[in-house]
Design a protein around this motif. Sequence first.
Motif, PDB file in Angstrom:
ATOM      1  N   GLY A 156      49.658  38.734  43.788  1.00 15.31           N
ATOM      2  CA  GLY A 156      49.351  37.689  42.804  1.00 15.31           C
ATOM      3  C   GLY A 156      48.217  36.807  43.301  1.00 15.31           C
ATOM      4  N   ASN A 157      48.220  36.526  44.601  1.00 11.80           N
ATOM      5  CA  ASN A 157      47.138  35.723  45.185  1.00 11.80           C
ATOM      6  C   ASN A 157      45.787  36.432  44.993  1.00 11.80           C
ATOM      7  OD1 ASN A 157      49.229  34.962  48.060  1.00 11.80           O
ATOM      8  ND2 ASN A 157      49.020  33.835  46.149  1.00 11.80           N
ATOM      9  N   VAL A 158      45.784  37.728  45.263  1.00 12.47           N
ATOM     10  CA  VAL A 158      44.531  38.478  45.126  1.00 12.47           C
ATOM     11  C   VAL A 158      44.147  38.581  43.640  1.00 12.47           C
ATOM     12  CG1 VAL A 158      43.406  40.715  45.498  1.00 12.47           C
ATOM     13  CG2 VAL A 158      44.886  39.758  47.281  1.00 12.47           C
ATOM     14  N   ALA A 159      45.151  38.824  42.788  1.00 13.22           N
ATOM     15  CA  ALA A 159      44.871  38.967  41.349  1.00 13.22           C
ATOM     16  C   ALA A 159      44.297  37.678  40.762  1.00 13.22           C
ATOM     17  CB  ALA A 159      46.140  39.375  40.609  1.00 13.22           C
ATOM     18  N   THR A 160      44.681  36.510  41.330  1.00 11.97           N
ATOM     19  CA  THR A 160      44.138  35.241  40.829  1.00 11.97           C
ATOM     20  C   THR A 160      42.967  34.747  41.685  1.00 11.97           C
ATOM     21  OG1 THR A 160      45.776  34.033  42.143  1.00 11.97           O
ATOM     22  CG2 THR A 160      46.318  34.406  39.834  1.00 11.97           C
ATOM     23  N   ASN A 161      42.679  35.466  42.769  1.00 10.60           N
ATOM     24  CA  ASN A 161      41.693  34.983  43.747  1.00 10.60           C
ATOM     25  C   ASN A 161      42.028  33.548  44.142  1.00 10.60           C
ATOM     26  OD1 ASN A 161      39.457  34.888  45.452  1.00 10.60           O
ATOM     27  ND2 ASN A 161      38.053  34.286  43.817  1.00 10.60           N
ATOM     28  N   ALA A 162      43.263  33.332  44.542  1.00 17.89           N
ATOM     29  CA  ALA A 162      43.737  31.985  44.874  1.00 17.89           C
ATOM     30  C   ALA A 162      42.874  31.366  45.978  1.00 17.89           C
ATOM     31  CB  ALA A 162      45.199  32.054  45.311  1.00 17.89           C
ATOM     32  N   GLY A 163      42.610  30.065  45.833  1.00 11.86           N
ATOM     33  CA  GLY A 163      41.813  29.341  46.827  1.00 11.86           C
ATOM     34  C   GLY A 163      42.732  28.689  47.846  1.00 11.86           C
ATOM     35  N   GLY A 164      43.219  27.499  47.502  1.00  7.62           N
ATOM     36  CA  GLY A 164      44.235  26.854  48.331  1.00  7.62           C
ATOM     37  C   GLY A 164      43.699  25.995  49.442  1.00  7.62           C
ATOM     38  N   LEU A 165      44.574  25.782  50.445  1.00 11.08           N
ATOM     39  CA  LEU A 165      44.381  24.712  51.425  1.00 11.08           C
ATOM     40  C   LEU A 165      43.549  25.112  52.647  1.00 11.08           C
ATOM     41  CD1 LEU A 165      48.145  23.740  51.146  1.00 11.08           C
ATOM     42  CD2 LEU A 165      46.252  22.577  49.996  1.00 11.08           C
ATOM     43  N   ARG A 166      43.323  26.424  52.818  1.00 11.25           N
ATOM     44  CA  ARG A 166      42.537  26.864  53.982  1.00 11.25           C
ATOM     45  C   ARG A 166      41.165  27.403  53.597  1.00 11.25           C
ATOM     46  NH1 ARG A 166      47.510  29.970  57.002  1.00 11.25           N
ATOM     47  NH2 ARG A 166      48.565  28.043  57.610  1.00 11.25           N
ATOM     48  N   PHE A 167      40.829  27.256  52.312  1.00  5.19           N
ATOM     49  CA  PHE A 167      39.574  27.819  51.801  1.00  5.19           C
ATOM     50  C   PHE A 167      38.371  27.269  52.564  1.00  5.19           C
ATOM     51  CE2 PHE A 167      36.049  28.346  48.942  1.00  5.19           C
ATOM     52  CZ  PHE A 167      36.313  29.473  48.202  1.00  5.19           C
ATOM     53  N   LEU A 168      38.421  25.962  52.848  1.00  6.75           N
ATOM     54  CA  LEU A 168      37.322  25.292  53.546  1.00  6.75           C
ATOM     55  C   LEU A 168      37.004  25.998  54.868  1.00  6.75           C
ATOM     56  CD1 LEU A 168      35.574  22.601  53.539  1.00  6.75           C
ATOM     57  CD2 LEU A 168      37.381  21.623  54.924  1.00  6.75           C
ATOM     58  N   ARG A 169      38.054  26.472  55.530  1.00  6.92           N
ATOM     59  CA  ARG A 169      37.869  27.095  56.838  1.00  6.92           C
ATOM     60  C   ARG A 169      37.597  28.593  56.763  1.00  6.92           C
ATOM     61  NH1 ARG A 169      39.106  25.007  61.629  1.00  6.92           N
ATOM     62  NH2 ARG A 169      38.918  26.415  63.382  1.00  6.92           N
ATOM     63  N   TYR A 170      38.432  29.301  56.008  1.00  2.00           N
ATOM     64  CA  TYR A 170      38.357  30.769  56.046  1.00  2.00           C
ATOM     65  C   TYR A 170      37.690  31.409  54.833  1.00  2.00           C
ATOM     66  CZ  TYR A 170      41.606  29.911  59.863  1.00  2.00           C
ATOM     67  OH  TYR A 170      42.184  29.452  61.012  1.00  2.00           O
ATOM     68  N   GLY A 171      37.326  30.583  53.847  1.00  4.48           N
ATOM     69  CA  GLY A 171      36.594  31.111  52.687  1.00  4.48           C
ATOM     70  C   GLY A 171      37.477  31.854  51.705  1.00  4.48           C
ATOM     71  N   SER A 172      36.801  32.507  50.768  1.00  3.11           N
ATOM     72  CA  SER A 172      37.476  33.130  49.629  1.00  3.11           C
ATOM     73  C   SER A 172      38.077  34.494  49.986  1.00  3.11           C
ATOM     74  CB  SER A 172      36.424  33.282  48.533  1.00  3.11           C
ATOM     75  OG  SER A 172      36.646  34.399  47.736  1.00  3.11           O
ATOM     76  N   LEU A 173      39.035  34.913  49.174  1.00  4.67           N
ATOM     77  CA  LEU A 173      39.622  36.249  49.340  1.00  4.67           C
ATOM     78  C   LEU A 173      38.562  37.335  49.128  1.00  4.67           C
ATOM     79  CD1 LEU A 173      43.070  35.700  47.582  1.00  4.67           C
ATOM     80  CD2 LEU A 173      42.686  36.139  50.013  1.00  4.67           C
ATOM     81  N   HIS A 174      37.470  36.983  48.438  1.00  6.32           N
ATOM     82  CA  HIS A 174      36.382  37.954  48.281  1.00  6.32           C
ATOM     83  C   HIS A 174      35.791  38.320  49.647  1.00  6.32           C
ATOM     84  CE1 HIS A 174      36.045  38.436  43.988  1.00  6.32           C
ATOM     85  NE2 HIS A 174      36.181  37.131  43.818  1.00  6.32           N
ATOM     86  N   GLY A 175      36.008  37.453  50.636  1.00  4.68           N
ATOM     87  CA  GLY A 175      35.520  37.758  51.976  1.00  4.68           C
ATOM     88  C   GLY A 175      36.603  38.276  52.903  1.00  4.68           C
ATOM     89  N   THR A 176      37.835  37.782  52.741  1.00  5.61           N
ATOM     90  CA  THR A 176      38.877  38.145  53.704  1.00  5.61           C
ATOM     91  C   THR A 176      39.667  39.400  53.321  1.00  5.61           C
ATOM     92  OG1 THR A 176      40.310  36.534  52.630  1.00  5.61           O
ATOM     93  CG2 THR A 176      39.198  35.805  54.619  1.00  5.61           C
ATOM     94  N   VAL A 177      39.638  39.766  52.033  1.00  4.76           N
ATOM     95  CA  VAL A 177      40.321  41.012  51.643  1.00  4.76           C
ATOM     96  C   VAL A 177      39.402  42.175  52.016  1.00  4.76           C
ATOM     97  CG1 VAL A 177      41.098  42.402  49.673  1.00  4.76           C
ATOM     98  CG2 VAL A 177      41.712  39.979  49.816  1.00  4.76           C
ATOM     99  N   LEU A 178      39.935  43.081  52.831  1.00  2.00           N
ATOM    100  CA  LEU A 178      39.114  44.201  53.301  1.00  2.00           C
ATOM    101  C   LEU A 178      39.263  45.430  52.414  1.00  2.00           C
ATOM    102  CD1 LEU A 178      39.861  43.982  57.135  1.00  2.00           C
ATOM    103  CD2 LEU A 178      37.951  42.992  55.877  1.00  2.00           C
ATOM    104  N   GLY A 179      40.411  45.532  51.781  1.00  2.00           N
ATOM    105  CA  GLY A 179      40.635  46.705  50.938  1.00  2.00           C
ATOM    106  C   GLY A 179      41.806  46.494  50.016  1.00  2.00           C
ATOM    107  N   LEU A 180      41.845  47.283  48.943  1.00  6.27           N
ATOM    108  CA  LEU A 180      42.948  47.194  47.985  1.00  6.27           C
ATOM    109  C   LEU A 180      43.349  48.590  47.533  1.00  6.27           C
ATOM    110  CD1 LEU A 180      41.839  44.424  45.420  1.00  6.27           C
ATOM    111  CD2 LEU A 180      43.478  44.169  47.289  1.00  6.27           C
ATOM    112  N   GLU A 181      44.615  48.717  47.207  1.00  6.78           N
ATOM    113  CA  GLU A 181      45.051  49.891  46.460  1.00  6.78           C
ATOM    114  C   GLU A 181      45.421  49.363  45.085  1.00  6.78           C
ATOM    115  OE1 GLU A 181      48.148  53.342  47.489  1.00  6.78           O
ATOM    116  OE2 GLU A 181      49.096  51.473  46.836  1.00  6.78           O
TER     117      GLU A 181
END
Length: 475
Positions: A156-181
């Motif tokens: 659900g987090n990936v499906a919504t591209n959730a931002g949240g409280l650590r975005f400032l430090r680690y950036g978006s799921l567009h950068g941290t997600v390495l792969g999907l099925e």
Amino acid sequence: LTQERYPVKRLPFSTPSEADLAAFERIIPGRVVTDTEVLAASNVDWLRTVRGCSRVLLRPRTSEEVAHILRYCHERNLAVNPQGGNTGMVGGSVPVFDEIILSTALMNQVISFHSVSGTLVCQAGCILEELSQYVEARGFVMPLDLGAKGSCHIGGNVATNAGGLRFLRYGSLHGTVLGLEVVLADGTVLNCLSALRKDNTGYDLKQLFIGSEGTLGVITAVSIQCPPKPRAVNVAFLGCPGFAEVLQTFSTCKGLLGEILSAYEFMDAECMWLVRHHLHLTSPVQESPFYVLIETSGSRAEHDAEKLNDFLEQALRSGLVTDGTVATDQMKLKALWALRERISEALSWDGYVYKYDLSLPTDTLYDLVTDLRARLGSQAKHVVGYGHLGDGNLHLNVTSEAFSRSLLDALEPYVYEWTAGHRGSVSAEHGLGFKKKDALHYSKPPAALRLMQQLKALLDPKGILNPYKTLPAQA
Ligand code: FAD
Ligand code: MLT
Ligand code: ZN
């Protein structure tokens, strides 16, 4: 409820029949749910503002089962609503009519974790907080964190591209997600579950599904990069005399805390009133017009404490901050975070919530809140502003005793036009779902909308995946 507030017509999908239920029972024996109590909870969203009337919920365990279910639904022209933890804020996670609810609740297995790279591969239904505990026990952290962590699923987090409280430090799921099925609408399994940091072979297809809100495919597994667990974490909770000081404190903090700054959140005095009044939390600082929560994460406690103290001294001396408190131990840290994380919960106790999640230039970000307070007057119970200031993300929320058409008319399209006028985004992190789909054009040009419609038609030609969501109905 839905019909009255959001007029929409059911599209000509098939209606699930007894024969369909029997077919599902053959695919996932014992996991076809028709129990009315379970369905009642899955038909209504977290905010309790949209409600569907689905009569069947499916609980697959494997990607193969999801593929089988979708192949069948595609063939039969049955509409499907993918559902994770049902914590979404835009009505995307619940059916609008009788769509079949496809829940990832039983797809909750970790597939692998690499202790050198920090790459976690897991099924889509893993609960975020459980993944956090899993990786923290191995010296890593999840690159995202949100108030809904106890119930939301990573899928659900990936499906919504959730931002949240650590975005400032680690950036978006567009950068941290390495792969999907992902399982496509016709049941095709798209296995792009790469664990590679670098991979430029052709178009990066996984990006299409990050933030697609269940309209392009069902995410069944996620490969995600976890950063090392910081050794020292500090939280400062401060009172600021005005919004200009909130902004100046942010600049000062970026300069003095630099690489250890990991969160910069803000809330106004009305938010503090709400968490105190509805949740009985106590404020650790003197009453102020604004509050900021600053988190630092680093590798050496003394070094971080020294930097934080220098910053606090300067902020207090120059009057940017009038009062504050600092925490390093887990209990106090959590208590300070709760003041910020639980605002949405407090709001939901206050009445009907009109929720806006906007990206705006930080210097004018709070003007909209002040402006709306004057515009709405006594029509609203509360008009509050809080959010991820470090990311330029304002959560503007308005409450009233009960749903009011005239209040909604005073808010929309005013809020969207104001945002578009400042070249902002009408959805910074929550997505569009069912409630915001018609606002898409405020933030994207017609050519982008057309291309989105074309991609949807290509990937889901029958439109069975999460219909009535994300994209405006075609003319
Ligand atoms: P759901 O709510 O079940 O679904 C959300 C959408 O994703 C729906 O459109 C659904 O169809 C789709 N979907 C779900 N699973 C899949 C899947 N496997 N494949 C395809 N589509 C799928 N959001 C933020 O960005 N930042 C925050 O800080 C934040 N804080 C929150 C705090 C609280 C208290 C709450 C209640 C919500 C918060 N949210 C926040 C909203 C946020 O969108 C969700 O919490 C979360 O990302 C949704 O995950 P979920 O598993 O609950 O998905
Ligand atoms: C938050 O940051 O608290 C969430 O996005 C939830 C909300 O906006 O209410
Ligand atoms: Zn948020």
